[in-house]
Motif scaffolding. Sequence first.
Motif, PDB file in Angstrom:
ATOM      1  N   LEU A 118       0.838  -1.201   0.000  1.00 10.09           N
ATOM      2  CA  LEU A 118       0.000   0.000   0.000  1.00 10.09           C
ATOM      3  C   LEU A 118       0.872   1.250   0.000  1.00 10.09           C
ATOM      4  O   LEU A 118       0.615   2.198  -0.750  1.00 10.09           O
ATOM      5  CB  LEU A 118      -0.927  -0.001   1.220  1.00 10.09           C
ATOM      6  CG  LEU A 118      -1.823   1.239   1.370  1.00 10.09           C
ATOM      7  CD1 LEU A 118      -2.771   1.369   0.189  1.00 10.09           C
ATOM      8  CD2 LEU A 118      -2.598   1.187   2.684  1.00 10.09           C
ATOM      9  N   LYS A 119       1.909   1.242   0.794  1.00  4.39           N
ATOM     10  CA  LYS A 119       2.804   2.404   0.869  1.00  4.39           C
ATOM     11  C   LYS A 119       3.445   2.682  -0.487  1.00  4.39           C
ATOM     12  O   LYS A 119       3.529   3.836  -0.938  1.00  4.39           O
ATOM     13  CB  LYS A 119       3.880   2.161   1.924  1.00  4.39           C
ATOM     14  CG  LYS A 119       4.793   3.353   2.171  1.00  4.39           C
ATOM     15  CD  LYS A 119       5.750   3.066   3.318  1.00  4.39           C
ATOM     16  CE  LYS A 119       6.660   4.264   3.592  1.00  4.39           C
ATOM     17  NZ  LYS A 119       7.567   3.997   4.746  1.00  4.39           N
ATOM     18  N   VAL A 177       2.154   4.346   6.448  1.00  8.93           N
ATOM     19  CA  VAL A 177       2.315   4.561   5.002  1.00  8.93           C
ATOM     20  C   VAL A 177       2.811   5.971   4.672  1.00  8.93           C
ATOM     21  O   VAL A 177       3.277   6.232   3.565  1.00  8.93           O
ATOM     22  CB  VAL A 177       1.002   4.270   4.236  1.00  8.93           C
ATOM     23  CG1 VAL A 177       0.572   2.833   4.452  1.00  8.93           C
ATOM     24  CG2 VAL A 177      -0.109   5.230   4.647  1.00  8.93           C
ATOM     25  N   LYS A 178       2.697   6.910   5.632  1.00  7.43           N
ATOM     26  CA  LYS A 178       3.203   8.276   5.470  1.00  7.43           C
ATOM     27  C   LYS A 178       2.804   8.888   4.118  1.00  7.43           C
ATOM     28  O   LYS A 178       3.657   9.154   3.269  1.00  7.43           O
ATOM     29  CB  LYS A 178       4.727   8.292   5.608  1.00  7.43           C
ATOM     30  CG  LYS A 178       5.211   7.784   6.961  1.00  7.43           C
ATOM     31  CD  LYS A 178       6.732   7.710   7.016  1.00  7.43           C
ATOM     32  CE  LYS A 178       7.186   7.162   8.364  1.00  7.43           C
ATOM     33  NZ  LYS A 178       8.656   6.991   8.420  1.00  7.43           N
ATOM     34  N   PRO A 179       1.516   9.113   3.884  1.00  5.66           N
ATOM     35  CA  PRO A 179       1.082   9.666   2.590  1.00  5.66           C
ATOM     36  C   PRO A 179       1.681  11.053   2.352  1.00  5.66           C
ATOM     37  O   PRO A 179       1.788  11.866   3.271  1.00  5.66           O
ATOM     38  CB  PRO A 179      -0.441   9.731   2.726  1.00  5.66           C
ATOM     39  CG  PRO A 179      -0.710   9.727   4.195  1.00  5.66           C
ATOM     40  CD  PRO A 179       0.381   8.932   4.809  1.00  5.66           C
ATOM     41  N   ALA A 210      -6.881   9.613  -2.121  1.00 11.18           N
ATOM     42  CA  ALA A 210      -7.420   8.272  -2.333  1.00 11.18           C
ATOM     43  C   ALA A 210      -8.149   7.824  -1.080  1.00 11.18           C
ATOM     44  O   ALA A 210      -7.949   8.374   0.011  1.00 11.18           O
ATOM     45  CB  ALA A 210      -6.318   7.280  -2.679  1.00 11.18           C
ATOM     46  N   THR A 211      -9.005   6.827  -1.256  1.00 13.85           N
ATOM     47  CA  THR A 211      -9.693   6.189  -0.139  1.00 13.85           C
ATOM     48  C   THR A 211      -9.308   4.720  -0.127  1.00 13.85           C
ATOM     49  O   THR A 211      -9.329   4.063  -1.168  1.00 13.85           O
ATOM     50  CB  THR A 211     -11.225   6.314  -0.277  1.00 13.85           C
ATOM     51  OG1 THR A 211     -11.580   7.698  -0.316  1.00 13.85           O
ATOM     52  CG2 THR A 211     -11.934   5.644   0.897  1.00 13.85           C
ATOM     53  N   VAL A 212      -8.929   4.206   1.045  1.00 13.40           N
ATOM     54  CA  VAL A 212      -8.624   2.782   1.156  1.00 13.40           C
ATOM     55  C   VAL A 212      -9.604   2.147   2.137  1.00 13.40           C
ATOM     56  O   VAL A 212      -9.874   2.688   3.204  1.00 13.40           O
ATOM     57  CB  VAL A 212      -7.164   2.545   1.609  1.00 13.40           C
ATOM     58  CG1 VAL A 212      -6.878   3.203   2.955  1.00 13.40           C
ATOM     59  CG2 VAL A 212      -6.862   1.046   1.676  1.00 13.40           C
ATOM     60  N   PHE A 213     -10.176   1.033   1.710  1.00 20.19           N
ATOM     61  CA  PHE A 213     -11.097   0.271   2.555  1.00 20.19           C
ATOM     62  C   PHE A 213     -10.351  -0.950   3.079  1.00 20.19           C
ATOM     63  O   PHE A 213      -9.836  -1.760   2.281  1.00 20.19           O
ATOM     64  CB  PHE A 213     -12.316  -0.188   1.751  1.00 20.19           C
ATOM     65  CG  PHE A 213     -13.198   0.950   1.299  1.00 20.19           C
ATOM     66  CD1 PHE A 213     -14.285   1.347   2.060  1.00 20.19           C
ATOM     67  CD2 PHE A 213     -12.932   1.624   0.110  1.00 20.19           C
ATOM     68  CE1 PHE A 213     -15.100   2.395   1.638  1.00 20.19           C
ATOM     69  CE2 PHE A 213     -13.734   2.672  -0.310  1.00 20.19           C
ATOM     70  CZ  PHE A 213     -14.824   3.062   0.459  1.00 20.19           C
ATOM     71  N   LEU A 214     -10.278  -1.069   4.384  1.00 15.51           N
ATOM     72  CA  LEU A 214      -9.701  -2.251   5.015  1.00 15.51           C
ATOM     73  C   LEU A 214     -10.855  -3.169   5.381  1.00 15.51           C
ATOM     74  O   LEU A 214     -11.684  -2.827   6.223  1.00 15.51           O
ATOM     75  CB  LEU A 214      -8.920  -1.854   6.267  1.00 15.51           C
ATOM     76  CG  LEU A 214      -7.862  -0.762   6.089  1.00 15.51           C
ATOM     77  CD1 LEU A 214      -7.204  -0.436   7.422  1.00 15.51           C
ATOM     78  CD2 LEU A 214      -6.814  -1.194   5.058  1.00 15.51           C
ATOM     79  N   GLU A 233       3.820   5.912  -5.412  1.00 16.94           N
ATOM     80  CA  GLU A 233       3.854   5.951  -6.883  1.00 16.94           C
ATOM     81  C   GLU A 233       2.805   6.933  -7.419  1.00 16.94           C
ATOM     82  O   GLU A 233       3.054   7.641  -8.404  1.00 16.94           O
ATOM     83  CB  GLU A 233       3.601   4.553  -7.432  1.00 16.94           C
ATOM     84  CG  GLU A 233       3.504   4.468  -8.948  1.00 16.94           C
ATOM     85  CD  GLU A 233       3.066   3.078  -9.410  1.00 16.94           C
ATOM     86  OE1 GLU A 233       2.489   2.992 -10.508  1.00 16.94           O
ATOM     87  OE2 GLU A 233       3.290   2.105  -8.667  1.00 16.94           O
ATOM     88  N   ARG A 234       1.633   6.996  -6.761  1.00 13.20           N
ATOM     89  CA  ARG A 234       0.550   7.869  -7.240  1.00 13.20           C
ATOM     90  C   ARG A 234       0.539   9.242  -6.540  1.00 13.20           C
ATOM     91  O   ARG A 234      -0.375  10.019  -6.744  1.00 13.20           O
ATOM     92  CB  ARG A 234      -0.798   7.162  -7.039  1.00 13.20           C
ATOM     93  CG  ARG A 234      -0.869   5.900  -7.878  1.00 13.20           C
ATOM     94  CD  ARG A 234      -2.183   5.204  -7.769  1.00 13.20           C
ATOM     95  NE  ARG A 234      -2.151   3.956  -8.510  1.00 13.20           N
ATOM     96  CZ  ARG A 234      -3.114   3.040  -8.491  1.00 13.20           C
ATOM     97  NH1 ARG A 234      -4.209   3.264  -7.772  1.00 13.20           N
ATOM     98  NH2 ARG A 234      -3.007   1.924  -9.187  1.00 13.20           N
ATOM     99  N   GLU A 235       1.538   9.492  -5.724  1.00 11.90           N
ATOM    100  CA  GLU A 235       1.678  10.776  -5.020  1.00 11.90           C
ATOM    101  C   GLU A 235       0.422  11.145  -4.251  1.00 11.90           C
ATOM    102  O   GLU A 235      -0.109  12.245  -4.352  1.00 11.90           O
ATOM    103  CB  GLU A 235       2.038  11.894  -6.018  1.00 11.90           C
ATOM    104  CG  GLU A 235       3.362  11.665  -6.730  1.00 11.90           C
ATOM    105  CD  GLU A 235       3.709  12.824  -7.650  1.00 11.90           C
ATOM    106  OE1 GLU A 235       2.837  13.237  -8.449  1.00 11.90           O
ATOM    107  OE2 GLU A 235       4.844  13.315  -7.547  1.00 11.90           O
ATOM    108  N   VAL A 236      -0.042  10.176  -3.438  1.00  2.00           N
ATOM    109  CA  VAL A 236      -1.237  10.387  -2.619  1.00  2.00           C
ATOM    110  C   VAL A 236      -0.829  10.974  -1.275  1.00  2.00           C
ATOM    111  O   VAL A 236      -0.098  10.342  -0.501  1.00  2.00           O
ATOM    112  CB  VAL A 236      -2.009   9.070  -2.408  1.00  2.00           C
ATOM    113  CG1 VAL A 236      -3.113   9.247  -1.366  1.00  2.00           C
ATOM    114  CG2 VAL A 236      -2.585   8.590  -3.724  1.00  2.00           C
ATOM    115  N   GLY A 237      -1.295  12.192  -1.003  1.00  2.00           N
ATOM    116  CA  GLY A 237      -1.016  12.834   0.272  1.00  2.00           C
ATOM    117  C   GLY A 237      -2.222  12.894   1.183  1.00  2.00           C
ATOM    118  O   GLY A 237      -2.100  12.980   2.399  1.00  2.00           O
TER     119      GLY A 237
END
Length: 397
Positions: free
Chosen positions: A330-331, A360-362, A368-372, A336-340
């Motif tokens: 995920l990190k 992950v230190k965005p 982005a949204t991540v669903f766990l 790679e997608r420069e998600v902050g």
Amino acid sequence: MNDLALLLTPEGRALLDEVRDTDPAQELAVATRLRREHPAELVSAALGQARLRQRAVAKFGAEDARRMFFTPNGVEQSTRASVAAYRAGRMRELGVTSVADLCCGIGGDAIALARAGIRVLAVDRDPQTAATARANAEALGLAGLIEVREADVTEVDTAGYDAVFVDPARRGGRGRIFDPEAYSPPLSWAVATALGAPRAALKIAPGIPHEAIPAEAEAEWISDGGDVKEAVLWFGTEAPGAVRATLLPGPRTLLGRGLPDPQVRPVGRYLYEPDGAVIRAHLVAEMAEEVGGGLVDETIAYVTADELHPTPYASAYEITDRLPFNVKKLKALLREREVGTLTVKKRGSAVEPEELRRKVKPHGPGSATVFLTRVAGAPTMLIGAPAPSPATGGGAS
């Protein structure tokens, strides 16, 4: 009681107006200055009331909050005005013209009922609370429709009223009460009272087990702005046994149709997160049918579909990636997608969102949204973003 009496005097009312917008950080300096001209007890009461009024704006709106009187418990436990107004509207639609409001608190529900044109007997056994409810009825110009009585609700004769509304206390000395029989008064008493009235509404905690709901009641879960606020048991309606989820503002109401649980299916392009009221009402199947979707896992209330079907009953997300749970992967993807800006949602996962963000230190301009969650039983990460939300039509009612 003494604080309220002081504040209701001309001097108290003038002082309340003067301290209305006091910044909490400036209270000490303001208090020191005011005590040169006013009694210390009155200054303390006015500043304390100003603080409560500021907190109450979120529930009652600025216009009402600045005129009303509050207790600390009253601010905490009062119904949000938008929810009370919706419920009062339903009462009016049912033909109710008079209500016995038992456990009225500081009068929030009585105010909504009176504004709907309904005559109210508001009852509370706590002297300070009853006095506050009376002061609020007068402050808002509703004293002609609201009679406040200090009494034990179990001893009040409700004959002659079209309906009964009961809001039992669900907090005790140790915090929130989860056992309905530990409410004050107990749910069993409230139900018996409701069954003896032409119509009734009982406000209960949204987490009540469905098996605890009487067969004679219609059960409604209400959310406001996406937050589940309460459940209501309605008696004397045309649909005993019915289940509904109502979303405010709107209102939009989803009725239960007794559908079986949706089938589990592979994750599609879109993921739907049902509103909390829909989940609490066990109406995920009805919502899934609306969007032609299925569950990602038989134990998880996430619905997936291949096409976007806008619905007021769920938030839709477009899924771009599906990965087994792995923080390193995920990190790397986020870097790679420069998600902050990372929104973390979870259902069926023990991982805490803040803990994941730290790992992950965005960083970057993207979001982005991540669903766990679990997909077919396996810990999974679904990555995506909110789907476009064109205007939707009205919901079923």
